[in-house]
Design a protein around this motif. Sequence first.
Motif, PDB file in Angstrom:
ATOM      1  N   SER A   1     -20.461  16.284  23.189  1.00 27.45           N
ATOM      2  CA  SER A   1     -21.494  16.857  22.336  1.00 27.45           C
ATOM      3  C   SER A   1     -22.428  15.745  21.879  1.00 27.45           C
ATOM      4  CB  SER A   1     -20.859  17.554  21.128  1.00 27.45           C
ATOM      5  OG  SER A   1     -20.086  16.628  20.384  1.00 27.45           O
ATOM      6  N   ALA A   2     -23.570  16.151  21.326  1.00 27.51           N
ATOM      7  CA  ALA A   2     -24.535  15.161  20.848  1.00 27.51           C
ATOM      8  C   ALA A   2     -23.933  14.353  19.702  1.00 27.51           C
ATOM      9  CB  ALA A   2     -25.801  15.871  20.385  1.00 27.51           C
ATOM     10  N   PRO A   3     -24.220  13.061  19.641  1.00 24.74           N
ATOM     11  CA  PRO A   3     -23.702  12.244  18.537  1.00 24.74           C
ATOM     12  C   PRO A   3     -24.355  12.635  17.220  1.00 24.74           C
ATOM     13  CG  PRO A   3     -25.272  10.989  19.838  1.00 24.74           C
ATOM     14  CD  PRO A   3     -25.048  12.287  20.566  1.00 24.74           C
ATOM     15  N   GLY A   4     -23.910  12.009  16.133  1.00 25.34           N
ATOM     16  CA  GLY A   4     -24.483  12.277  14.820  1.00 25.34           C
ATOM     17  C   GLY A   4     -25.871  11.693  14.686  1.00 25.34           C
ATOM     18  N   THR A   5     -26.388  11.768  13.480  1.00 23.86           N
ATOM     19  CA  THR A   5     -27.761  11.334  13.217  1.00 23.86           C
ATOM     20  C   THR A   5     -27.980   9.871  13.577  1.00 23.86           C
ATOM     21  OG1 THR A   5     -27.967  12.945  11.425  1.00 23.86           O
ATOM     22  CG2 THR A   5     -29.563  11.144  11.462  1.00 23.86           C
ATOM     23  N   VAL A   6     -27.024   9.006  13.200  1.00 30.61           N
ATOM     24  CA  VAL A   6     -27.166   7.576  13.496  1.00 30.61           C
ATOM     25  C   VAL A   6     -27.158   7.334  15.003  1.00 30.61           C
ATOM     26  CG1 VAL A   6     -26.121   5.305  13.230  1.00 30.61           C
ATOM     27  CG2 VAL A   6     -26.138   6.895  11.297  1.00 30.61           C
TER      28      VAL A   6
END
Length: 272
Positions: free
Chosen positions: A138-143
Amino acid sequence: MPFEPSLILSLCLLGLATGFLAGLLGIGGGMIMVPFITAILSNRGVGAELSIKMAIATSMATIIFTSISSVRAHQKRGAIRWDLVKSLAPGIVLGAAIASVGVFSILKGSALALVFASFVSFSATQMFFDKKPTPSRSAPGTVGLMGAGSVIGFLSGLVGAGGGFISVPFMTWCNVAIHNAVATSAALGFPIALANAVGYVIGGRGLVDLPPYSVGYIWLPALAVIASCSVLTAPLGAAAAHRLPVKKLKRVFASILYLLAAYMLYRGLASL
């Protein structure tokens, strides 16, 4: 004079071809524009080092305008993942600023030509073999997304491309559906182009050997003509994509990209 008929005709043809191919194959125009603008500027007496830099900067600036029409088309279908755009955009602006204001001005045009040739060769290989990464996470977090955006913005700033060949595989790898990835990449083209264009203007201030009608590294006659013409043919290319054998056409176009990469490799090595 920068507005002589033969120059306008050459830039019109380049813009029309770029827009059509972008709509047909979903590729950014930078890979086509940079070699041709380099050749046009060189034939007009601009030095090899400067012509390469101005071609990259001018190519990127055109994406500001072409991305708007593309975003409108994708938005009508509701395909853009604006959540990803919001998370990637800050990193893109940061990476673009580092590339266009700092590294771009420091690197020699010959080095940028070699980077461009490598990037186009890689992109052509992806296109020729229709390479698509296997969705695996899945896509990583905001950072993490900001970091990915920084890489996309930085590499785009060095080669004058909209970043689609980096952002689309990245989002596909993160389990984003391919139609959403392509649409989101189109939306990312605007901040990529705008941030880099501003950087090229700032980085090119004070240069004394620029051709007429230049703002920093951006050559305004080419920007105006190519952007105007490419917007006209991009919808035609998109419509043709539903009727033509796009996979076969991608292989033909990939072969052309190899030739353009070879030309830029020659330009880079010749100016060392």
